[in-house]
Write a protein that holds these residues in place. Structure first.
Motif, PDB file in Angstrom:
ATOM      1  N   ARG A 289       0.837  -1.188   0.000  1.00 11.12           N
ATOM      2  CA  ARG A 289       0.000   0.000   0.000  1.00 11.12           C
ATOM      3  C   ARG A 289       0.884   1.254   0.000  1.00 11.12           C
ATOM      4  O   ARG A 289       1.788   1.388   0.827  1.00 11.12           O
ATOM      5  CB  ARG A 289      -0.915  -0.014   1.226  1.00 11.12           C
ATOM      6  CG  ARG A 289      -2.027   1.025   1.220  1.00 11.12           C
ATOM      7  CD  ARG A 289      -2.837   0.888   2.506  1.00 11.12           C
ATOM      8  NE  ARG A 289      -3.899   1.865   2.603  1.00 11.12           N
ATOM      9  CZ  ARG A 289      -5.146   1.678   2.204  1.00 11.12           C
ATOM     10  NH1 ARG A 289      -5.483   0.499   1.679  1.00 11.12           N
ATOM     11  NH2 ARG A 289      -6.069   2.608   2.336  1.00 11.12           N
ATOM     12  N   LEU A 290       0.614   2.159  -0.922  1.00 14.44           N
ATOM     13  CA  LEU A 290       1.389   3.388  -1.044  1.00 14.44           C
ATOM     14  C   LEU A 290       0.451   4.587  -0.988  1.00 14.44           C
ATOM     15  O   LEU A 290      -0.739   4.483  -1.271  1.00 14.44           O
ATOM     16  CB  LEU A 290       2.131   3.419  -2.387  1.00 14.44           C
ATOM     17  CG  LEU A 290       3.090   2.275  -2.713  1.00 14.44           C
ATOM     18  CD1 LEU A 290       3.543   2.402  -4.168  1.00 14.44           C
ATOM     19  CD2 LEU A 290       4.281   2.285  -1.774  1.00 14.44           C
TER      20      LEU A 290
ATOM     21  N   ASP B  89       7.674 -10.077  -8.884  1.00 13.63           N
ATOM     22  CA  ASP B  89       7.354 -10.474  -7.505  1.00 13.63           C
ATOM     23  C   ASP B  89       6.953  -9.289  -6.625  1.00 13.63           C
ATOM     24  O   ASP B  89       7.122  -9.330  -5.416  1.00 13.63           O
ATOM     25  CB  ASP B  89       8.538 -11.207  -6.875  1.00 13.63           C
ATOM     26  CG  ASP B  89       9.792 -10.338  -6.814  1.00 13.63           C
ATOM     27  OD1 ASP B  89       9.762  -9.204  -7.347  1.00 13.63           O
ATOM     28  OD2 ASP B  89      10.806 -10.785  -6.233  1.00 13.63           O
ATOM     29  N   PHE B  90       6.429  -8.242  -7.230  1.00 10.15           N
ATOM     30  CA  PHE B  90       5.991  -7.085  -6.444  1.00 10.15           C
ATOM     31  C   PHE B  90       4.790  -6.458  -7.125  1.00 10.15           C
ATOM     32  O   PHE B  90       4.600  -6.604  -8.341  1.00 10.15           O
ATOM     33  CB  PHE B  90       7.109  -6.050  -6.301  1.00 10.15           C
ATOM     34  CG  PHE B  90       7.580  -5.501  -7.614  1.00 10.15           C
ATOM     35  CD1 PHE B  90       7.011  -4.347  -8.161  1.00 10.15           C
ATOM     36  CD2 PHE B  90       8.583  -6.135  -8.344  1.00 10.15           C
ATOM     37  CE1 PHE B  90       7.436  -3.840  -9.377  1.00 10.15           C
ATOM     38  CE2 PHE B  90       9.008  -5.641  -9.569  1.00 10.15           C
ATOM     39  CZ  PHE B  90       8.435  -4.491 -10.088  1.00 10.15           C
ATOM     40  N   CYS B  91       3.963  -5.788  -6.365  1.00  9.56           N
ATOM     41  CA  CYS B  91       2.868  -4.985  -6.918  1.00  9.56           C
ATOM     42  C   CYS B  91       2.409  -4.015  -5.838  1.00  9.56           C
ATOM     43  O   CYS B  91       2.720  -4.194  -4.648  1.00  9.56           O
ATOM     44  CB  CYS B  91       1.705  -5.850  -7.409  1.00  9.56           C
ATOM     45  SG  CYS B  91       0.926  -6.855  -6.139  1.00  9.56           S
ATOM     46  N   TYR B  92       1.690  -2.985  -6.252  1.00  7.87           N
ATOM     47  CA  TYR B  92       1.340  -1.903  -5.337  1.00  7.87           C
ATOM     48  C   TYR B  92      -0.149  -1.585  -5.419  1.00  7.87           C
ATOM     49  O   TYR B  92      -0.840  -1.921  -6.394  1.00  7.87           O
ATOM     50  CB  TYR B  92       2.132  -0.643  -5.678  1.00  7.87           C
ATOM     51  CG  TYR B  92       3.624  -0.845  -5.694  1.00  7.87           C
ATOM     52  CD1 TYR B  92       4.332  -1.019  -4.506  1.00  7.87           C
ATOM     53  CD2 TYR B  92       4.338  -0.886  -6.894  1.00  7.87           C
ATOM     54  CE1 TYR B  92       5.704  -1.216  -4.509  1.00  7.87           C
ATOM     55  CE2 TYR B  92       5.705  -1.084  -6.911  1.00  7.87           C
ATOM     56  CZ  TYR B  92       6.375  -1.252  -5.726  1.00  7.87           C
ATOM     57  OH  TYR B  92       7.730  -1.451  -5.728  1.00  7.87           O
ATOM     58  N   SER B  93      -0.614  -0.885  -4.415  1.00  7.70           N
ATOM     59  CA  SER B  93      -1.974  -0.376  -4.394  1.00  7.70           C
ATOM     60  C   SER B  93      -1.937   1.038  -3.844  1.00  7.70           C
ATOM     61  O   SER B  93      -1.388   1.269  -2.759  1.00  7.70           O
ATOM     62  CB  SER B  93      -2.868  -1.259  -3.515  1.00  7.70           C
ATOM     63  OG  SER B  93      -4.147  -0.682  -3.365  1.00  7.70           O
ATOM     64  N   ILE B  94      -2.469   1.972  -4.613  1.00  6.90           N
ATOM     65  CA  ILE B  94      -2.552   3.363  -4.179  1.00  6.90           C
ATOM     66  C   ILE B  94      -4.030   3.677  -3.980  1.00  6.90           C
ATOM     67  O   ILE B  94      -4.787   3.747  -4.958  1.00  6.90           O
ATOM     68  CB  ILE B  94      -1.931   4.321  -5.220  1.00  6.90           C
ATOM     69  CG1 ILE B  94      -0.464   3.940  -5.476  1.00  6.90           C
ATOM     70  CG2 ILE B  94      -2.026   5.768  -4.741  1.00  6.90           C
ATOM     71  CD1 ILE B  94       0.198   4.739  -6.585  1.00  6.90           C
TER      72      ILE B  94
END
Length: 637
Positions: A24-25, A229-234
């Motif tokens: 989470r960003l 191997d990474f992902c984000y949620s804004i």
């Protein structure tokens, strides 16, 4: 342009592989860079539009090389887009980049050497160059890859060429949509909205083109889900009212439509041209005309002629074109013909830096032309203000029979930001042309002794026949060289500026009305200045800011606002001499444009800081400058 509807139903969400929870960003800055013509700019614009439709704050900044078609795989040839996505409203491009998608290592090097990437930034790098037929390219790629890893960047090699070739033969034409799919997955963006964006972007093309781009989008989305191997949620909140997502030039064009002006005369010039492109697509549908003249002088003359005939016209240009229009603008001032002139500023002088941002034309706009030629000069600070500024400019021009210059710049011209969809008002439009008979005894220049205003005569009005000239003239428009008449006419034209100034409100202070330092800016620097100032206020510093929309005439209340602070300084994107240069002292230092105006007008010791790096000023840079200024004040105390 993308319409953002508040009641839109959620589509298919980005797929997250089992066991992986998005980080989470609050915000992230992403770049997509390539050689010119590979679609990185379109990819970035689409990404920004998708995020905005989901309710994120966004600000996109185009990365444009100085040459129209620089050599492929060149350090100076980076072309693309920079997208800042946040959970709250975004007002500027931010500081350094968190993640970059690069189609080759050379354009990436240009961004690295410019210091645009954060330490440890993620790099998604096209890997085709590792197995290229040219041994020199293979060696360059391998060496750059190793140096990036040694510098601490997180480099992921992406087989974009290989993956795209499985869908279309010319992979170069598909990488941008593959990259868009990857980014939608990495930032948990709605895949249905991304598909809709493709339909909007390629809607005029054959269905097979749309289908191919959708397949590329889905392939990139799938590849990122399976291999990264990474992902984000804004977090995003859908707006309560409809939004539009446009750049500054499109906002100018929309403002032209909304103002009721029916003539735009211009000659193509970077970075102003896209405003005419948009108008050329839509203006005829509402009865408007885009006239592409043979040169800048002719464009200005055409607009003046249209305005003289009864309609206020607009001419749009950039710095070199504005210089060529100067004599024509002087004619409009002398004839008291309403005219709106837009100057989308760029780096100068001469041809300068056509694709780079600068605020170097303020003094030219205020004082340009031979003789005394008073003009209203205004400077929108946001994409939304680009829209409303044209409506305001038209109303001022026709109310006061004056030239109104609107100063934007390359940063605003190419940046995108969502803002509430304007609700049309009849009050925006020009009133009907008055063709009623002119009262007996009325004169073409019957100047009011207080305001300098005179009734506007329209060709064809019964009893209104007169000769218009650029020569000095009396109230009857007769050529006159009498000293008293010349003094009277110049005084009348100047009084109109004073009369308009009486209608302005004092610009608000961002923050407390008293403190150690007041920062004053104008134009596109507003978002960066206020972000820097807000951060410093949160840390307890007594810093506030003020942003000026009208630079000619300056609005009231500025001196009173400055008096509440120990020191005042401007932050601008034009030249000023650094005071610590060895040869610079108080007898020869050149101040930035707004600082010069404020010092001359209010006799206050206004300091300044500026840079002309060809890119929007970053809030982090401003923060460092202001902290250094406060330290100097503390040491002096």
């Amino acid at each position: 342009m993308t319409l953002q509807q508040p009641a839109a139903k959620p589509g298919k969400k980005a797929r997250t592989p089992a066991g992986r929870t998005p980080t989470r960003l609050t915000e992230h800055i992403i770049e997509i860079i390539s050689d010119s013509g590979e679609g990185a700019q379109k990819c970035g614009q689409s990404l920004g539009s998708i995020a905005a439709q989901m309710g994120n704050g966004i600000w996109t900044t185009e990365i444009i090389p100085a040459e129209i078609r620089p050599p492929a795989r060149s350090v100076a040839g980076a072309s693309g887009n920079r997208i800042r996505i946040g959970s709250e409203r975004i007002t500027n491009g931010g500081d350094k980049t968190d993640l970059v998608v690069a189609f080759n290592e050379q354009v990436l090097l240009g961004r690295v050497r410019a210091g645009e990437l954060k330490p440890g930034a993620i790099i998604l790098l096209e890997s085709m160059w590792r197995s290229h037929a040219d041994a020199a390219i293979v060696a360059s790629y391998a060496e750059t890859h190793q140096r990036l890893l040694a510098a601490g960047y997180r480099v992921h090699e992406i087989p974009m060429e290989q993956e795209c070739k499985a869908i279309l033969a010319d992979a170069k034409r598909g990488k941008n949509m593959f990259a868009l799919g990857m980014l939608c997955q990495l930032y948990s963006l709605d895949l249905k909205l991304a598909t809709d964006q493709i339909f909007l972007t390629f809607g005029k093309k054959d269905q097979s083109v749309i289908d191919t781009n959708v397949r590329l989008l889905e392939a990139g989305h799938r590849w990122a889900a399976e291999n990264l191997d990474f992902c984000y949620s804004i977090p995003a909140t859908r707006p309560a009212t409809p939004q539009i997502v446009v750049n500054g030039n499109t906002a100018l064009a929309l403002g032209t439509l909304a103002s009721g002006m029916e003539i735009c005369a211009m000659y193509p010039i970077t970075p102003a041209t896209s405003a005419s492109h948009y108008l050329a697509d839509v203006f005829e549908k509402v009865g408007g005309v885009v006239h592409q003249a043979e040169d800048e002088i002719a464009a200005c003359a055409f607009a003046i002629g249209a305005s003289y005939a009864g309609k206020c016209a607009i001419t749009i240009t950039s710095g070199p074109g504005y210089s060529l229009k100067q004599e024509g603008i002087g004619l409009a001032v002398m004839g008291e013909i309403p005219l709106v002139v837009v100057n989308v500023q760029r780096g100068g002088p001469s041809t300068g830096q056509p694709t780079k941002v600068e605020q170097g034309d303020m003094l030219t706009a205020v004082f340009g032309s031979h003789g005394d030629a008073p003009k209203v000069v205004m400077a929108p600070a946001t994409i939304e203000e680009c829209f409303y500024s044209i409506i305001t400019a038209r109303r001022i021009a026709e109310t006061f029979n004056m030239v109104v210059v609107v100063l934007t710049d390359a940063g605003l011209a190419t940046s995108q930001q969502p803002f509430p969809r304007p609700e049309f008002s009849e009050a925006w439009l020009a009133p009907p042309i008055d063709q009623s008979p002119v009262p007996p005894g009325a004169k073409p220049y019957d100047w009011d002794p207080v305001t300098g205003l005179a009734r506007r005569f329209i060709p064809g009005q019964p009893g209104g026949m007169h000769t218009l000239t650029g020569l000095a003239h009396d109230r009857d428009s007769h050529v006159a060289y009498d000293a008293t008449i010349n003094q009277e006419s110049i005084q009348a034209r100047s009084r109109k500026l004073a009369a308009f100034q009486k209608t302005l409100k004092a610009p608000p202070v961002f923050g407390p009305a008293q403190g150690d330092l007041l920062v004053i800016g104008w134009g596109s620097t507003k978002g960066a200045i206020e972000e820097a100032v807000a951060g410093m206020q949160a840390q307890g510093h007594k810093v506030s800011s003020m942003h000026i929309e009208f630079v000619q005439p300056l609005p009231p209340g500025i001196k009173e606002a400055m008096s509440g602070f120990t020191r005042v300084m401007t932050v601008e994107g034009n030249w000023s001499d650094p005071p610590d240069d060895q040869i610079i002292d108080e007898t020869n230092r050149r101040y930035s444009a707004l600082a010069m105006l404020l010092r001359a007008r209010y006799l206050v010791d206004v300091d300044c800081w500026s840079e002309v790096m060809g890119q929007p000023i970053k809030p982090g840079t401003i923060r460092e400058v202001l902290l250094a200024k406060l330290k100097t004040l503390d040491e002096a105390a």
